[in-house]
Design a protein around this motif. Sequence first.
Motif, mmCIF file in Angstrom:
data_model
loop_
_atom_site.group_PDB
_atom_site.id
_atom_site.type_symbol
_atom_site.label_atom_id
_atom_site.label_comp_id
_atom_site.label_asym_id
_atom_site.label_seq_id
_atom_site.Cartn_x
_atom_site.Cartn_y
_atom_site.Cartn_z
ATOM 1 N N VAL A 12 8.968 68.483 -27.811
ATOM 2 C CA VAL A 12 8.471 69.419 -28.309
ATOM 3 C C VAL A 12 8.319 69.341 -29.569
ATOM 4 O O VAL A 12 9.613 69.356 -29.582
ATOM 5 N N TYR A 13 7.083 69.450 -30.695
ATOM 6 C CA TYR A 13 6.996 69.805 -32.256
ATOM 7 C C TYR A 13 7.721 71.428 -32.204
ATOM 8 O O TYR A 13 6.551 72.147 -31.848
ATOM 9 N N THR A 14 8.378 71.703 -33.569
ATOM 10 C CA THR A 14 8.482 72.657 -33.387
ATOM 11 C C THR A 14 8.405 72.648 -35.559
ATOM 12 O O THR A 14 8.839 72.092 -35.406
ATOM 13 N N THR A 15 6.870 73.840 -35.271
ATOM 14 C CA THR A 15 6.851 73.666 -36.983
ATOM 15 C C THR A 15 8.234 74.365 -37.808
ATOM 16 O O THR A 15 8.369 75.434 -37.289
ATOM 17 N N ARG A 16 8.494 73.960 -38.812
ATOM 18 C CA ARG A 16 9.164 74.501 -39.740
ATOM 19 C C ARG A 16 9.397 75.844 -40.246
ATOM 20 O O ARG A 16 10.507 76.640 -39.551
ATOM 21 N N HIS A 21 6.198 76.148 -31.066
ATOM 22 C CA HIS A 21 5.898 75.195 -30.647
ATOM 23 C C HIS A 21 4.995 74.324 -30.501
ATOM 24 O O HIS A 21 4.594 75.018 -29.709
ATOM 25 N N VAL A 22 4.859 73.097 -30.302
ATOM 26 C CA VAL A 22 3.722 72.189 -29.685
ATOM 27 C C VAL A 22 4.296 71.934 -28.917
ATOM 28 O O VAL A 22 5.039 70.037 -29.130
ATOM 29 N N GLN A 23 4.218 71.640 -27.277
ATOM 30 C CA GLN A 23 4.104 70.550 -26.011
ATOM 31 C C GLN A 23 2.986 69.369 -26.424
ATOM 32 O O GLN A 23 2.346 69.153 -26.063
ATOM 33 N N ALA A 24 3.919 68.189 -27.136
ATOM 34 C CA ALA A 24 3.111 66.918 -27.243
ATOM 35 C C ALA A 24 2.453 66.163 -25.792
ATOM 36 O O ALA A 24 1.792 65.364 -25.973
ATOM 37 N N LEU A 25 3.558 65.821 -25.379
ATOM 38 C CA LEU A 25 4.424 65.312 -24.804
ATOM 39 C C LEU A 25 4.703 66.120 -23.379
ATOM 40 O O LEU A 25 5.705 66.857 -23.611
ATOM 41 N N GLY A 42 -7.264 58.103 -24.712
ATOM 42 C CA GLY A 42 -6.836 59.071 -24.503
ATOM 43 C C GLY A 42 -7.622 60.633 -25.869
ATOM 44 O O GLY A 42 -7.847 59.262 -26.748
ATOM 45 N N GLU A 43 -8.069 61.547 -25.698
ATOM 46 C CA GLU A 43 -8.842 61.981 -26.464
ATOM 47 C C GLU A 43 -7.822 62.374 -27.872
ATOM 48 O O GLU A 43 -6.826 62.437 -27.704
ATOM 49 N N SER A 44 -8.271 62.600 -28.938
ATOM 50 C CA SER A 44 -7.355 63.008 -29.778
ATOM 51 C C SER A 44 -6.388 64.926 -29.564
ATOM 52 O O SER A 44 -7.279 65.200 -28.994
ATOM 53 N N GLY A 45 -5.122 63.939 -29.976
ATOM 54 C CA GLY A 45 -4.326 64.955 -29.775
ATOM 55 C C GLY A 45 -3.491 65.257 -28.431
ATOM 56 O O GLY A 45 -2.852 66.049 -28.484
ATOM 57 N N SER A 46 -3.970 63.999 -28.168
ATOM 58 C CA SER A 46 -3.332 63.994 -26.336
ATOM 59 C C SER A 46 -2.272 63.837 -26.473
ATOM 60 O O SER A 46 -1.487 63.394 -25.374
ATOM 61 N N GLY A 47 -1.524 62.885 -27.223
ATOM 62 C CA GLY A 47 0.274 62.509 -27.485
ATOM 63 C C GLY A 47 -0.033 61.065 -27.922
ATOM 64 O O GLY A 47 1.288 60.704 -27.515
ATOM 65 N N LYS A 48 -0.958 60.264 -28.119
ATOM 66 C CA LYS A 48 -0.837 58.578 -28.283
ATOM 67 C C LYS A 48 -0.052 58.146 -29.057
ATOM 68 O O LYS A 48 0.774 57.550 -28.316
ATOM 69 N N THR A 49 -0.314 58.872 -30.576
ATOM 70 C CA THR A 49 0.770 58.059 -31.633
ATOM 71 C C THR A 49 1.909 59.111 -31.674
ATOM 72 O O THR A 49 3.220 58.006 -31.379
ATOM 73 N N THR A 50 2.660 60.051 -30.480
ATOM 74 C CA THR A 50 3.657 60.673 -30.298
ATOM 75 C C THR A 50 4.590 59.226 -29.675
ATOM 76 O O THR A 50 4.957 59.252 -29.962
HETATM 77 N N1 LIG Z 1 4.765 66.459 -37.080
HETATM 78 C C1 LIG Z 1 4.500 66.907 -35.943
HETATM 79 N N2 LIG Z 1 4.774 68.552 -35.775
HETATM 80 C C2 LIG Z 1 3.546 69.360 -35.041
HETATM 81 N N3 LIG Z 1 2.562 68.924 -34.685
HETATM 82 C C3 LIG Z 1 2.705 67.438 -34.326
HETATM 83 C C4 LIG Z 1 3.314 66.595 -35.382
HETATM 84 N N4 LIG Z 1 2.427 64.943 -34.732
HETATM 85 C C5 LIG Z 1 1.742 65.509 -33.944
HETATM 86 N N5 LIG Z 1 1.476 66.747 -33.124
HETATM 87 C C6 LIG Z 1 0.847 67.665 -32.407
HETATM 88 O O1 LIG Z 1 0.922 66.771 -31.435
HETATM 89 C C7 LIG Z 1 -0.077 66.622 -30.558
HETATM 90 C C8 LIG Z 1 -0.050 65.522 -29.988
HETATM 91 O O2 LIG Z 1 -0.590 64.460 -31.538
HETATM 92 P P1 LIG Z 1 -0.868 62.983 -30.971
HETATM 93 O O3 LIG Z 1 0.408 62.322 -30.976
HETATM 94 O O4 LIG Z 1 -1.338 62.470 -33.007
HETATM 95 O O5 LIG Z 1 -2.162 62.559 -30.976
HETATM 96 P P2 LIG Z 1 -3.418 61.949 -30.294
HETATM 97 O O6 LIG Z 1 -2.368 60.809 -31.227
HETATM 98 O O7 LIG Z 1 -3.690 61.475 -28.982
HETATM 99 O O8 LIG Z 1 -3.974 62.188 -31.562
HETATM 100 C C9 LIG Z 1 -0.963 67.405 -31.577
HETATM 101 O O9 LIG Z 1 -1.208 68.762 -30.815
HETATM 102 C C10 LIG Z 1 -0.130 67.543 -32.849
HETATM 103 O O10 LIG Z 1 -1.512 69.015 -33.523
#
Ligand SMILES: Nc1ncnc2c1ncn2[C@@H]1O[C@H](COP(=O)(O)OP(=O)(O)O)[C@@H](O)[C@H]1O
Length: 255
Positions: A12-16, A21-25, A42-50
């Motif tokens: 869960v990312y918490t924006t400062r 709260h954004v639940q990425a995974l 997975g589609e863009s925003g699905s949590g791959k990079t996270t």
């Molecule tokens: N550093 C961050 N702070 C807040 N939200 C984030 C951050 N990084 C990613 N997110 C959010 O988490 C979700 C998953 O992102 P991400 O892992 O980048 O997905 P993907 O790589 O599949 O496109 C998205 O909703 C994105 O906006």
Amino acid sequence: MTLLEVKNLKKVYTTRFSGNHVQALTDVSFSVEEGEYVAIMGESGSGKTTLLNILAALDKPTSGEVLLQGKDIVAISEKEISAFRRQNLGFVFQDFNLLDTFSVQDNIFLPLVLSGKAYREMSKRLKPLAENLRISDILAKFPYEVSGGQKQRAAVARALITNPKLVLADEPTGALDSRASDDLLEIFSKINQEGQTILMVTHSTKAASHAGRVLFIKDGAVFHQLYKGSLSNEAMYQKISDTLNIIATGGGRNE
Ligand SMILES: Nc1ncnc2c1ncn2[C@@H]1O[C@H](COP(=O)(O)OP(=O)(O)O)[C@@H](O)[C@H]1O
Ligand SMILES: [Mg+2]
């Protein structure tokens, strides 16, 4: 033998400023056997990079475990993390991440320099690797003097020179033209056949069709997986496309 175990990862990312709260995974669990070649789609925003950042020990999950040969990387201290990464993981990124002020050779040597290896040892390791990756003749050049495909092959050499247990790749063909992509995919297949375990995040159906298994992430969880088995690249490509269509049209888990 199991190399990597990912258990109930949640992030869960918490924006400062807004405190949103954004639940990425949500709940990601899977494991990777030694010698596997796994693609994650997975589609863009699905949590791959996270997910990849957590596996690379570049970010910590909110909860859950990541075990590499049984060792929980989430629990490793900040002090030990760089050495752990160097000793166990190789990275290949979309944008190569080569240092422009270093020659191709010095870029490849960098992880060994950081672990204090002697020049002789580094040269000995580089020679067969450079031949294998067809970069022997560009080692003295600088990254801006070589093509994208050559840069990515140098990045692969940098990832492999430490004999990592696991290679993590984030969209490795994303910045390459189709010929250089095909070439890179052949190289990945070859190093996998030689025993290297690879985990690759990709948008590309073609890239994923080379992997032995494809995991699909949706809404922060593993939605589905496909095994290639004895399928051809073409047949696997079709199966992946069909699955992506189901995901895009909001199909359920059991369809
Ligand atoms: N550093 C961050 N702070 C807040 N939200 C984030 C951050 N990084 C990613 N997110 C959010 O988490 C979700 C998953 O992102 P991400 O892992 O980048 O997905 P993907 O790589 O599949 O496109 C998205 O909703 C994105 O906006
Ligand atoms: Mg991403």
